[in-house]
Scaffold this active site. Structure first.
Site, PDB file in Angstrom:
ATOM      1  N   THR A 261      52.674 -52.389  16.141  1.00  0.00           N
ATOM      2  CA  THR A 261      53.789 -52.845  16.976  1.00  0.00           C
ATOM      3  C   THR A 261      54.334 -54.160  16.444  1.00  0.00           C
ATOM      4  O   THR A 261      53.576 -55.026  16.036  1.00  0.00           O
ATOM      5  CB  THR A 261      53.382 -52.990  18.456  1.00  0.00           C
ATOM      6  OG1 THR A 261      54.488 -53.523  19.197  1.00  0.00           O
ATOM      7  CG2 THR A 261      52.181 -53.899  18.637  1.00  0.00           C
TER       8      THR A 261
ATOM      9  N   HIS B 185      54.363 -47.691  29.220  1.00  0.00           N
ATOM     10  CA  HIS B 185      55.695 -47.082  29.366  1.00  0.00           C
ATOM     11  C   HIS B 185      55.631 -45.638  29.856  1.00  0.00           C
ATOM     12  O   HIS B 185      56.597 -44.905  29.740  1.00  0.00           O
ATOM     13  CB  HIS B 185      56.453 -47.161  28.031  1.00  0.00           C
ATOM     14  CG  HIS B 185      56.793 -48.560  27.622  1.00  0.00           C
ATOM     15  ND1 HIS B 185      56.797 -48.981  26.307  1.00  0.00           N
ATOM     16  CD2 HIS B 185      57.121 -49.664  28.356  1.00  0.00           C
ATOM     17  CE1 HIS B 185      57.121 -50.269  26.263  1.00  0.00           C
ATOM     18  NE2 HIS B 185      57.318 -50.705  27.483  1.00  0.00           N
TER      19      HIS B 185
END
Ligand code: ZN
Length: 263
Positions: free
Chosen positions: A189, A119
């Protein structure tokens, strides 16, 4: 997690060819707020300041929030024991790539070398007009929004905004690596953000062992995870690194001989 589980993980990792796939949970103990979950940024801020359409229409307003969130405490944040253990596993030759969803740059600060920032990063600014990327420097000490010295375009953090695609080169490299690793350590995550969340699934489909380190069960746990090490990243990763350190003799605890990890 038990010592037996740590040693099972260590036996798999010792074979090498390991990817670390990390998310916000790795950086929480460095003082960086996650986006999601209770107390996360989205419980305090309207996420639209990171939508590319709104950003381009109202760059000054969006930048005030971006500067507060990403350039207030993050620049001083330091890698924690989990980042350092991951860097140690790379230096020892077990881990050959880190794919992170985090935009804080802490894996590199800890010493990890082969890091794919899925990202992007807040540690650089990108021009929305000419595409030039450069360090943040003192760009945020003046009036907002910061402006490109080369073309006068508006600068943005060099990370992926809502409404923007993952840069093709990074996306392709991450999925290529995912398909060829022999094990993936999923850490911090919940597996909720696409397309990044597909990465461990691609590894699993290609025969990799999936080791998961999370404080609670995730979208992966009952689905693709072979070995779930429940606990904080800052406890579990250093424990794995210790179990792999030269000279450490495995305990006499008998190895649970359960299938997919291959003993
Ligand atoms: Zn420019």
């Amino acid at each position: 997690m038990s010592q037996g589980e740590i040693e099972r993980a260590a036996r798999t990792i010792r074979r090498g060819g390991v990817m670390v796939f990390s998310g916000a949970g790795v950086s929480v103990e460095s003082g960086i707020s996650p986006f999601r979950g209770a107390g996360g940024l989205w419980s305090r801020y309207d996420p639209s300041f990171l939508e590319i359409g709104r950003f381009m229409a109202e760059p000054e307003e969006c930048w005030r929030v971006i500067r507060e969130i990403f350039y207030g405490t993050v620049p001083e944040a330091q890698p924690n024991a989990a980042h350092l253990a991951i860097a140690d596993l790379e230096a020892a030759g077990y881990v050959h790539v880190v794919v992170t969803q985090n935009i804080d740059g802490l894996h590199q600060l800890a010493g990890s070398r082969n890091v794919l920032e899925f990202h992007g990063t807040t540690r650089a600014l990108a021009c929305t007009r000419c595409g030039r990327v450069g360090p943040v420097g003192d760009a945020l000490s003046g009036p907002l929004p910061p402006i490109c010295a080369a073309c006068g375009g508006v600068l943005k953090p060099d990370c992926v905004f809502f409404g923007e695609p993952i840069p093709e080169e990074i996306r392709a490299r991450a999925f290529e690596e995912a398909a060829r690793v022999s094990a993936v350590i999923v850490v911090g995550t919940m597996g909720e953000v696409v397309p990044a969340s597909y990465i461990p699934r691609v590894s699993k489909e290609n025969g990799a062992c999936v080791i998961e380190v999370n404080t609670e069960a995730s979208a992966y746990t009952s689905d693709v995870t072979d070995l779930f090490l429940r606990g904080r990243a800052t406890e579990v990763l250093p424990a794995i690194a210790r179990a792999l350190a030269p000279g450490v003799v495995p305990s006499s605890e008998p190895a649970p001989d359960s299938g997919s990890l291959g003993g």
